[in-house]
Scaffold this active site. Structure first.
Site, PDB file in Angstrom:
ATOM      1  N   TRP A 182      -0.464   5.304   0.089  1.00  0.00           N
ATOM      2  CA  TRP A 182      -1.137   5.840  -1.097  1.00  0.00           C
ATOM      3  C   TRP A 182      -2.637   5.575  -1.029  1.00  0.00           C
ATOM      4  CZ3 TRP A 182       0.272   2.948  -6.309  1.00  0.00           C
ATOM      5  CH2 TRP A 182      -0.124   1.622  -6.232  1.00  0.00           C
ATOM      6  N   ASP A 188      -0.682  -0.151 -10.093  1.00  0.00           N
ATOM      7  CA  ASP A 188      -0.991  -1.568  -9.915  1.00  0.00           C
ATOM      8  C   ASP A 188      -0.922  -2.247 -11.277  1.00  0.00           C
ATOM      9  OD1 ASP A 188      -1.402  -1.672  -7.185  1.00  0.00           O
ATOM     10  OD2 ASP A 188      -3.529  -1.178  -7.328  1.00  0.00           O
ATOM     11  N   GLU A 242       0.830  -1.213   0.000  1.00  0.00           N
ATOM     12  CA  GLU A 242       0.000   0.000   0.000  1.00  0.00           C
ATOM     13  C   GLU A 242       0.858   1.253   0.000  1.00  0.00           C
ATOM     14  OE1 GLU A 242      -2.641  -1.178  -0.610  1.00  0.00           O
ATOM     15  OE2 GLU A 242      -3.007  -2.988   0.524  1.00  0.00           O
TER      16      GLU A 242
END
Length: 538
Positions: free
Chosen positions: A406, A352, A189
């Site tokens: 984030w 991602d 994360e």
């Protein structure tokens, strides 16, 4: 020398969703969908770039759960069966859509699924790790690691051994599968807290990433903002995420993936077609699911029923246009920054990996166009990895990044809110007891060693940040709660049996089979040795 660098980072991760107890476990399809829609398309992009001798450097995380699932024979076998069913469905779709505006798209899916089968079975013998290792060995991709089960590290600071267990397990698995230890890590994360870097250093890691404000609000104001790394006092480098390049891809309002010509994710034939036709290709209980075959484009802000037919060629042209726009903006960003710095700036653009292909169908095409345009159409920007940059510019400012992530609002509340705060008291107790076990039984052998190692696996699986995230989003909550409780209960039961010298070998064997992640784990990674072991061997 270029005027600046683009550091493209793809974070590939899924939680460990291996369920040998059920052939049609819904959550396992997260993996199968990502293999078909993201990982294999990305492999195809990198293969084509190498075949065409295109110069590029990309940083890619392969998280330990993903590495474990890629190399699991049960999941490999199940994926082949899943893909074979998709090919069967695509064959039927070729006939059903003949003469309709959807036929060209149906043919595209059939070709993609057949290519995926060839890539998975014939080219890489069911093990996609070999593909990424090959790209690494060819010098095109820098592979980095992540925490063992994507545990949220700032919340483990009370028990540093828990962080060490996450990091040492990850580095060990990465090294075993990819032939050399990782130089850097993607913190789960993107979450950092001061002190985490000390453990990264202890584990041989040289860099990590934070969100923009992690660097901008560091203990000392960074002279070059987020366009050069800073060194923590430990000597580990922190790279900050660039805001502009992030917004161009991630923003739901302005980001490229929302373009009206791109494929609509939420309209799928798994929901559109009658059960008599689609029944064999969804869940056996009749639960409708995404098949991956989708025939409509985003169209605009209209109801799903009003979506227009998808046009693959039109979407492809748009991906090329957006790649050019992204490069243009990076060039101008670098032109501006280069006048303010004593070295070429580095723009860190992390995403991602699953965004590319799964959520944004045209993402891999966009990536292909972007890399080719950077290689051939300009000389301002060059692609680089963090290791490349640190090698060229080893002298950087020293400061401690601030605690950050984030997630929504930039700090920790996504993973610590009313929906998930209950898990941490249990995880903290488990952390304390795991370290106590490692201290007490430092030289365990045989059955006790197996039980201690399985306890470590169950503890790690309970720590996954994915469960807390899912609880906070309010979707699939039941599964996330069940997984957290299940692994914690397994851990506490094993702890009780180990300490009572009454290990149930049948149950242990079942857990080793069912939760088989990290076969080479060493429970001693949790030891702090501040407690003198009273029973040094068993």
């Amino acid at each position: 020398m270029p005027k600046g660098y683009l550091c493209l980072v793809l974070h590939a991760h899924l939680p460990f969703v291996r369920h040998p107890e059920h052939e049609n476990f819904l959550e396992e399809k997260w993996l199968y969908e990502a293999i078909t829609e993201t990982y294999i398309p990305l492999i195809h992009v990198f293969e084509r770039l190498i075949e065409d001798n295109v110069k590029f450097r990309v940083t890619l995380t392969l998280s330990p759960p993903l590495l474990s699932m890629f190399t699991d024979p049960l999941l490999q076998e199940r994926y082949v069966r899943h893909l074979a069913k998709l090919i069967e469905l695509a064959d039927k779709e070729e006939g059903r859509t003949y003469g309709s505006p959807f036929h060209e798209t149906a043919l595209m899916y059939k070709k993609r699924f057949q290519e995926a089968m060839f890539t998975f079975c014939d080219r890489y013998n069911r093990n996609l790790v070999t593909a990424f290792k090959d790209f690494q060995d060819k010098g095109r991709i820098e592979l980095i690691t992540c925490a063992a089960t994507h545990g949220y590290l700032p919340f483990m600071m009370l028990y540093p051994e828990a962080i060490k267990g996450q990091i040492k397990t990850a580095v060990d698995l990465h090294t075993r599968h990819l032939g050399k230890p990782p130089a850097g890590i993607w913190l789960p994360e993107c979450a950092y807290a001061p002190g985490v870097d000390e453990i990264l250093k202890e584990c041989g890691l040289k860099f990590f990433f934070t969100d923009s404000h992690g660097v901008l609000y560091a203990s000392h104001r960074p002279r070059f903002g987020i366009f050069a790394p800073i060194y923590c006092p430990s000597g580990v480098a922190a790279f900050g995420r660039d805001i502009e390049s992030s917004k161009q891809v991630w923003s739901t309002q302005e980001g490229y993936p929302g373009d009206y010509d791109y494929r609509e994710f939420y309209r799928d034939i798994g929901y559109d077609l009658g059960l008599d036709y689609i029944g064999p290709y969804i869940h056996p209980d009749g639960i409708r699911i995404h098949t991956g075959i989708k025939y409509h484009k985003i169209t605009g802000k209209v109801d799903l029923s009003q979506k227009q037919p998808y046009n693959p060629r039109q979407a492809d042209e748009k991906a090329a246009l957006h790649a050019g726009n992204f490069m243009f903006n990076r060039q101008h960003q670098i032109y501006y920054l280069a006048n303010l710095m004593d070295r070429p700036p580095i723009i860190v653009a992390p995403y991602d990996a699953e965004l590319f292909g799964h959520w944004w169908f045209e993402g891999p095409k966009w990536l292909d166009y972007l890399i080719r345009k950077i290689a051939f159409d300009q000389d301002v920007v060059e692609m680089a990895t963090p290791s490349d940059y640190l090698q060229n510019f080893p002298c950087n400012q020293v400061a401690t990044p601030c605690s950050s992530s984030w997630g929504n609002k930039g700090y920790h509340e996504v993973w610590l809110c009313g929906a998930n705060d209950w898990i941490y008291r249990h995880l903290h107790i488990a952390a304390e007891r795991m370290t106590s076990l490692a201290n007490k039984y430092s030289n365990a052998r045989g059955l006790h060693r197996r039980a201690l190692n399985q306890a470590a696996r169950e503890f790690l699986l309970a720590q996954s940040s994915d469960w807390a995230f899912i609880m906070s989003t309010g979707t699939m909550v039941e599964y996330a709660v069940k997984r957290t409780k299940y692994h914690l209960l397994n851990f506490f039961q094993l702890q009780k049996e180990i300490q009572g010298n009454c290990i149930n070998e049948d149950n242990l064997q079942y857990l080793e089979y069912k939760n088989n992640i990290f076969p080479d784990i060493d429970y001693n990674w949790y030891a702090n040795r501040t407690e003198l072991p009273k029973a040094a061997s068993l």
